[in-house]
Design an enzyme around this catalytic site. Structure first.
Site, PDB file in Angstrom:
ATOM      1  N   THR A 162      -9.466 -26.962   7.402  1.00  0.00           N
ATOM      2  CA  THR A 162      -7.909 -26.972   7.099  1.00  0.00           C
ATOM      3  C   THR A 162      -6.992 -27.569   8.577  1.00  0.00           C
ATOM      4  O   THR A 162      -7.796 -27.114   9.729  1.00  0.00           O
ATOM      5  CB  THR A 162      -7.597 -25.401   7.038  1.00  0.00           C
ATOM      6  OG1 THR A 162      -8.379 -25.197   5.632  1.00  0.00           O
ATOM      7  CG2 THR A 162      -6.128 -25.313   6.869  1.00  0.00           C
ATOM      8  N   ARG A 190      -7.888 -22.002  -8.130  1.00  0.00           N
ATOM      9  CA  ARG A 190      -7.531 -21.086  -6.831  1.00  0.00           C
ATOM     10  C   ARG A 190      -6.669 -21.535  -5.923  1.00  0.00           C
ATOM     11  O   ARG A 190      -6.701 -22.638  -5.382  1.00  0.00           O
ATOM     12  CB  ARG A 190      -9.163 -21.020  -6.247  1.00  0.00           C
ATOM     13  CG  ARG A 190      -9.001 -19.769  -4.987  1.00  0.00           C
ATOM     14  CD  ARG A 190      -8.765 -20.602  -3.817  1.00  0.00           C
ATOM     15  NE  ARG A 190      -9.045 -19.752  -2.358  1.00  0.00           N
ATOM     16  CZ  ARG A 190      -8.661 -20.115  -1.232  1.00  0.00           C
ATOM     17  NH1 ARG A 190      -8.411 -21.293  -0.871  1.00  0.00           N
ATOM     18  NH2 ARG A 190      -9.035 -19.095  -0.306  1.00  0.00           N
ATOM     19  N   VAL A 191      -5.928 -20.823  -5.321  1.00  0.00           N
ATOM     20  CA  VAL A 191      -4.830 -21.127  -4.452  1.00  0.00           C
ATOM     21  C   VAL A 191      -4.998 -20.263  -3.329  1.00  0.00           C
ATOM     22  O   VAL A 191      -5.145 -18.828  -3.311  1.00  0.00           O
ATOM     23  CB  VAL A 191      -3.555 -21.124  -4.895  1.00  0.00           C
ATOM     24  CG1 VAL A 191      -2.328 -20.941  -3.797  1.00  0.00           C
ATOM     25  CG2 VAL A 191      -3.174 -22.135  -5.860  1.00  0.00           C
ATOM     26  N   GLY A 192      -5.021 -20.620  -1.981  1.00  0.00           N
ATOM     27  CA  GLY A 192      -5.363 -19.814  -0.764  1.00  0.00           C
ATOM     28  C   GLY A 192      -3.871 -19.264  -0.051  1.00  0.00           C
ATOM     29  O   GLY A 192      -2.948 -19.470  -0.750  1.00  0.00           O
ATOM     30  N   ASP A 193      -3.965 -18.984   1.314  1.00  0.00           N
ATOM     31  CA  ASP A 193      -2.773 -18.709   1.956  1.00  0.00           C
ATOM     32  C   ASP A 193      -2.118 -19.779   2.247  1.00  0.00           C
ATOM     33  O   ASP A 193      -0.783 -19.561   2.746  1.00  0.00           O
ATOM     34  CB  ASP A 193      -3.222 -17.919   3.202  1.00  0.00           C
ATOM     35  CG  ASP A 193      -4.138 -18.723   4.170  1.00  0.00           C
ATOM     36  OD1 ASP A 193      -5.256 -19.399   3.711  1.00  0.00           O
ATOM     37  OD2 ASP A 193      -3.768 -19.262   5.277  1.00  0.00           O
ATOM     38  N   THR A 213      -5.451 -20.467   9.610  1.00  0.00           N
ATOM     39  CA  THR A 213      -6.627 -21.023   9.215  1.00  0.00           C
ATOM     40  C   THR A 213      -7.769 -19.820   8.981  1.00  0.00           C
ATOM     41  O   THR A 213      -7.546 -18.930   9.650  1.00  0.00           O
ATOM     42  CB  THR A 213      -7.319 -22.218   9.907  1.00  0.00           C
ATOM     43  OG1 THR A 213      -8.281 -22.822   9.070  1.00  0.00           O
ATOM     44  CG2 THR A 213      -7.584 -21.918  11.238  1.00  0.00           C
ATOM     45  N   GLY A 214      -8.731 -20.185   7.756  1.00  0.00           N
ATOM     46  CA  GLY A 214      -9.392 -18.961   7.558  1.00  0.00           C
ATOM     47  C   GLY A 214      -9.907 -18.712   6.232  1.00  0.00           C
ATOM     48  O   GLY A 214      -9.217 -19.448   5.394  1.00  0.00           O
ATOM     49  N   GLY A 216      -8.579 -17.466   3.087  1.00  0.00           N
ATOM     50  CA  GLY A 216      -7.200 -17.295   2.673  1.00  0.00           C
ATOM     51  C   GLY A 216      -6.950 -15.855   2.007  1.00  0.00           C
ATOM     52  O   GLY A 216      -5.904 -15.349   1.864  1.00  0.00           O
TER      53      GLY A 216
END
Ligand code: ASP
Length: 295
Positions: A162, A190-193, A213-214, A216
């Site tokens: 990312t 799926r949606v992350g942070d 980053t990481g 989410g």
């Protein structure tokens, strides 16, 4: 007018893999390009967009051309950008078929009254503004849904890369942004942070700018970017704020992440609780510094 010394930081993800020489060179070039915008009096927002745009364009990171695929084979990307003078923010989630989700996010910030556009509507919006298209040529997988469900829960592999940036411009305004293709083995949709303001990204001239980053899911559950900024606002240094919040991420929910943290007075910290984090910074003196680990 208050005149700050410009500064930019960028990352190319945090995780269990060491940065490659090509990624390292690309990060240094992207940081230099963002810095030159700041040196000419450009805004932190423009520098963050430009730096992230070069990383998306490269295909070397999990963003833009190199974005990860969801379990049905599609590249669906998330991005967000925020500036600290007026707390304006823009984001896109689950967007397909463009090279620069970060530019779509900036257009949401500048051309709409909204903060977040999703899915096909985000795609339609970016086509309206003629953003460069990207025809994804990856495999289209036709797994039955129960197979995708079990594959996503069994996955322990981590894929990283990312991208993100934070910057401080001459006027003293900070900005933050990030762009991603998500994590390994994601269910479609799926949606992350990354596109969630306060989770993956936050910027406020009264506290600072953060790009995360990481994994989410953990970053969302502890609203990490805003938690770090709240500590900056309480007077903690970037190093202490990042350390405290990342420690909490690990101790409370065994999360995994890295952070770029910048305060409006130019102090900064790059911190991760993963084995590696590809990141760098430049304030115009000497050459951009890029490393694969930050003690
Ligand atoms: N935070 C991103 C996500 O969960 C992935 C990453 O930063 O590697 O979508």
């Amino acid at each position: 007018m208050n005149s700050s010394r410009p500064l930019i930081l960028a990352h190319g993800g945090a995780g269990s893999r060491q940065v490659t020489p090509a990624q390292s060179t690309c990060l240094a070039d992207a940081i230099a390009a963002g810095y030159s915008i700041l040196a000419q009096g450009g805004s932190a927002l423009a520098a963050v967009e430009s730096t992230i745009g070069l990383l998306e364009q490269s295909g070397l990171f999990n963003a833009g051309r190199g974005a990860n695929r969801q379990l049905d084979g599609a590249q669906r990307m998330d991005a967000a950008i925020m500036e600290g003078a007026h707390l304006k923010a823009g984001a896109v989630a689950s967007i397909e078929g463009i090279v620069h989700p970060i530019s779509a996010a900036r257009l949401v910030l500048e051309e709409t009254n909204h903060v977040l556009l999703v899915g096909p509507f985000a795609g339609k919006f970016s086509r309206h503004f003629k953003l460069t298209r990207h025809r994804s040529t990856g495999p289209s997988r036709r797994f039955p849904y129960d197979r995708m469900l079990s594959k996503h829960t069994r996955s322990t592999r981590e894929r990283h890369g990312t991208v993100g940036a934070v910057a401080l411009d001459r006027s003293g305004t900070v900005a933050a942004g990030a762009s991603t293709g998500g994590i390994e083995s994601m269910l479609p949709g799926r949606v992350g942070d990354t596109p969630l303001i306060g989770c993956g990204v936050y910027a406020d001239n009264q506290s600072g700018a953060v790009s995360m980053t990481g994994i989410g899911e953990g970053i969302i559950r502890l609203v990490i970017a805003k938690s770090i900024c709240d500590r900056l606002a309480m007077g903690k240094s970037p190093a202490v704020a990042a350390r405290q919040v990342l420690r909490m991420l690990v101790s409370r929910i065994n999360g995994s992440a890295g952070a770029l943290v910048l305060s409006p007075d130019g102090r900064f910290s790059i911190r991760h609780v993963t084995p590696y984090m590809a990141a760098g910074w430049w304030n115009g003196i000497g050459q951009p510094t890029v490393q694969g680990q930050f003690p």
